[in-house]
Write an enzyme that holds these catalytic residues in place. Structure first.
Site, PDB file in Angstrom:
ATOM      1  CB  THR A   1      -0.938   0.024   1.226  1.00 56.60           C
ATOM      2  OG1 THR A   1      -0.124  -0.103   2.412  1.00 56.60           O
ATOM      3  CG2 THR A   1      -1.919  -1.135   1.186  1.00 56.60           C
ATOM      4  N   GLY A   2       2.170   1.135   0.087  1.00 60.77           N
ATOM      5  CA  GLY A   2       3.044   2.315   0.044  1.00 60.77           C
ATOM      6  C   GLY A   2       3.079   2.899  -1.367  1.00 60.77           C
TER       7      GLY A   2
ATOM      8  CD  GLU B   1      27.382  -2.025 -10.907  1.00 61.19           C
ATOM      9  OE1 GLU B   1      26.641  -1.593 -11.792  1.00 61.19           O
ATOM     10  OE2 GLU B   1      27.172  -1.828  -9.704  1.00 61.19           O
TER      11      GLU B   1
ATOM     12  CE1 TYR C   1      15.079  -1.709 -16.203  1.00 60.58           C
ATOM     13  CE2 TYR C   1      15.074   0.691 -16.261  1.00 60.58           C
ATOM     14  CZ  TYR C   1      14.843  -0.492 -15.576  1.00 60.58           C
ATOM     15  OH  TYR C   1      14.364  -0.439 -14.299  1.00 60.58           O
TER      16      TYR C   1
ATOM     17  CG  HIS D   1      24.741   0.316  -8.221  1.00 61.31           C
ATOM     18  ND1 HIS D   1      24.927  -0.342  -9.416  1.00 61.31           N
ATOM     19  CD2 HIS D   1      23.484   0.790  -8.256  1.00 61.31           C
ATOM     20  CE1 HIS D   1      23.824  -0.252 -10.132  1.00 61.31           C
ATOM     21  NE2 HIS D   1      22.932   0.435  -9.452  1.00 61.31           N
TER      22      HIS D   1
ATOM     23  CD  GLN E   1       9.031   4.019  -5.211  1.00 57.93           C
ATOM     24  OE1 GLN E   1       9.290   3.299  -6.162  1.00 57.93           O
ATOM     25  NE2 GLN E   1       9.025   5.337  -5.304  1.00 57.93           N
TER      26      GLN E   1
ATOM     27  CB  ILE F   1      12.522  -3.284  -5.512  1.00 56.23           C
ATOM     28  CG1 ILE F   1      11.696  -4.361  -6.211  1.00 56.23           C
ATOM     29  CG2 ILE F   1      12.801  -2.110  -6.441  1.00 56.23           C
ATOM     30  CD1 ILE F   1      12.429  -5.142  -7.277  1.00 56.23           C
TER      31      ILE F   1
ATOM     32  CE  LYS G   1      -2.100   1.525   5.810  1.00 57.87           C
ATOM     33  NZ  LYS G   1      -1.531   2.462   4.867  1.00 57.87           N
TER      34      LYS G   1
END
Lengths: 292, 388
Positions: A17-18, A207, A159, A248, A20, A96, A43
């Protein structure tokens, strides 16, 4: 079939429900993801985005039979949220959240020893199987169903890779995240793609910092002639100075074997076609496919 | 986040690591008071900057008597100290630490870091302390001893014993070393440290083991629950633009090139630095417009880069799934108006409403070059900056 997310995967969202959680759940639903509900403490009993909200994962599992979750919980509570999913014996947890203290992730690593749950992330864009569903924030419209597996530490570079492999399409895109201590690593993702009959080629985006790419290269070297798939790679940070953390938490060169050049060399020596710039990763993948 | 040597020693001493008595001073006249308070024949006077290699650069001096101390402190405060780690521009010294000096019998190296592979921690120890450990690792790797501890595990007495024996210590000295090692490990885990390096631990003529230098780094993500560490941040150690960026929640690192960068995503930002290098240019900064690339954030980030006097041209590389390019373009043009843009600006936008965004940039009247691909963007900005 693809990996991690299939039609059978039943997904819940932690931190549903946040802001994000809501934003990205809406997009996951629009992508026809099999999202079956969400968890937000206190909730439970509510309905959010036409889906049930639960107080705990255990409750959610009882009612929905969910087996995967996406974690959108703020950093101080994220490790606990992951461990709640581990205790509920979910098959897959995709975290995430960016900004989790490293020592919290060390605790998660300790608690997950021997667990059957797979963790992807944290600090990652998530997992997406084109045409099937997604957990996380990868934009669905840039991915096309196909036979290339993408694994990347960076979200935006996954992406770029998806866009550049459009005509081949992707089986699954896995963002493993930019934190120093995480769940799924390159070796795990390579293993998944190697075993997946629907994946023909693999894009690996690394990376600077750590040696996960070198471990990946060692794993690729161990592949026999019979069980092998073409791999194209890129390592970001060739222009990075030593000792500076670049965005990062894990992107920092502390010793010589953590540089982009050292990792590129390791990948090349394993037969990976390495792109010198990210803009040629699609070409590198095509070249690797032709070579096979 | 990094802290000064004296701060690191304050922290680890609370966990039981033995450190020399000492005091930090900011003004030369304070040296008299501190010297008389210490009341030692020999003291060490040390420049406090966030960089190693201070000794060879003249930033650490052993002094006898008040006069020498005062003269050294006077020389150090305000001086520009250049070490291999500061870069040629050096760092201005504004704090000096004065501490008790010891008669040293031998020097040891001891360091704790996060082990990214196991998710635990690694301890690196050597009996060749007091010198550059990377050189030791290269020239005599047999002198480096490593212990890996699993995630969440403590450094137990038997670990500490093993390390002390590997370092060739015996009896009272070995026991003192073990106590220090265990205390340092406690400090590491309790303070959310990412690096604690004591180089050296000295063995004194009185058979004590003392941490005479300490380098400490901490997990930025844990500072919210480590207030005593967070409060040790010294803003003077950061580039003013980096501090400004932090206030706007932008991931920004100043670099030494002349092409200003603004990118969304840490990976893409690094890859943009790389491609600029590939085409013969050099980035002036790393910049990840973390979070949502809204027009407001893009404008704030743009103004920040523009303020950097080393920047001769700017490249903006935004790849967003959800954002609207026309909004971003409008934000940029507004920011260009505010700063009176007169440096070349190349923009690559990918997302929805790309054409509208491109049109807004083209018709703005400012020296803005919209391009469709990242490759073209990099080539374009490198050429434009070279021409200047």
């Amino acid at each position: 079939m693809a990996v991690l997310i299939t039609k059978e995967t039943k997904i819940i969202c932690q931190g549903f429900t946040g802001a994000q959680g809501t934003f990205h759940s809406e997009r996951a639903i629009a992508y026809n993801t099999n999202l079956v509900g969400g968890v937000t403490p206190d909730k439970g009993g509510m309905t959010h985005l036409d889906l049930p909200v639960f107080n705990t994962i255990a409750e959610a599992k009882k009612v929905t039979n969910c087996n995967a979750s996406g974690v959108f919980v703020p950093p101080p509570f994220a490790a606990d949220a992951i461990l709640e999913g581990v205790e509920a014996e979910l098959d897959l947890i995709v975290c995430i959240t960016d900004g989790i203290p490293t020592s919290d992730m060390q605790r998660v690593r300790r608690e997950m020893k021997g667990s059957k749950t797979r963790l992807v992330g944290p600090n990652c864009p998530g997992v997406l199987t084109p045409g099937v569903g997604k957990i996380g924030i990868i934009p669905g419209h840039i991915c096309k169903p196909g036979r290339i597996g993408v694994v990347s530490r960076s979200g935006t570079l996954s992406y770029e890779s998806a866009v550049q492999t459009s005509e081949l399409g992707q089986s699954t895109i896995i963002g493993i995240g930019g934190d120093p201590v995480n769940g799924t690593n390159f070796v795990d993702a390579l293993e998944l793609f190697l075993d997946d009959p629907d994946t023909d080629g693999i894009v690996l985006i690394g990376e600077i910092g750590g040696t996960a790419e070198v471990d990946g290269a060692d794993f690729i070297k161990s592949w026999g002639k019979k069980i092998s798939k073409p791999v194209a790679g890129f390592v970001a940070g060739a222009a990075a100075p030593k000792g500076k953390k670049l965005g990062h938490a894990g992107a920092i060169v502390s010793s010589g074997d953590e540089t982009a050049d050292a990792k590129k060399e390791a990948l090349k020596s394993a037969g990976v076609i390495v792109a010198e710039t990210i803009t040629t990763i699609g070409d590198a993948m095509r070249k690797a496919m032709e070579k096979k | 986040m990094d802290i000064h040597e004296y701060q690191a020693k304050q922290l680890i001493s609370k966990f039981g690591v033995q450190v020399p008595v000492g005091e930090v001073i900011y003004q030369p006249h304070e040296a008299v008071t501190v010297a008389s308070w210490l009341n030692e024949d020999d003291v060490v006077v040390k420049c406090q900057i966030h960089a190693g290699g201070r000794g060879r650069a003249g930033g650490i001096k052993i002094c006898k008597g008040q006069e020498e101390i005062i003269a050294e402190v006077d020389r150090m405060i305000g001086m520009k100290l250049v070490t291999p780690q500061t870069g040629p521009e050096g760092k201005i010294v504004s704090r000096v630490y004065i501490e008790k000096a010891y008669n040293i019998k031998s020097e040891l190296y001891f360091c704790i870091t996060i082990d990214r592979e196991t998710g635990g921690n690694t301890i690196i120890a050597s009996k060749k302390g007091g010198v550059n450990i990377e050189e030791v690792a290269e020239k005599s790797p047999q002198d480096i001893f490593k212990v890996k501890l699993g995630p969440g595990n403590k450094l137990l007495l038997h670990h500490a014993r093993t390390i002390s024996y590997e370092l060739g210590l015996k009896g009272k000295i070995a026991r003192a070393a073990q106590k220090n090692f265990i205390a340092l490990y406690e400090a590491f885990t309790n303070l959310d440290s990412s690096l604690l390096e004591v180089n050296p631990f000295v063995v004194t003529d009185k058979e004590e083991v003392v941490a005479v230098d300490c380098k400490a780094s901490f997990d930025d993500n844990a500072l919210y629950r480590q207030r005593q560490v967070a409060e040790m941040k010294d803003d003077n150690e950061y580039d003013p633009l980096e501090l400004e960026a932090a206030r706007h929640d932008l991931n920004y690192v100043k670099l030494d090139g002349d092409i200003g960068l603004m990118v969304n995503g840490a990976g893409l930002s690094m890859a943009t630095m790389d491609i600029i290098k590939f085409y013969g240019g050099k980035a002036a900064n790393f910049m990840d417009v973390a979070g949502a690339a809204t027009p407001e954030r893009v404008a704030a980030a743009f103004k920040l880069i523009y303020r950097d006097k080393d920047v001769e041209g700017i490249l903006i590389n935004i790849f967003g799934g959800m954002m609207r390019c026309n909004d971003i373009a409008q934000g940029l043009v507004d920011a260009a108006k505010d700063v009176g843009l007169n440096k070349p600006l190349v923009v690559r936008l990918e997302g929805t409403n790309v054409e509208m965004g491109m049109e807004i940039l083209k018709s703005s009247g400012f020296p803005i070059t919209p391009v469709p691909t990242m490759d073209q963007a990099a080539r374009e900005i490198v050429q434009l900056v070279k021409k200047k």
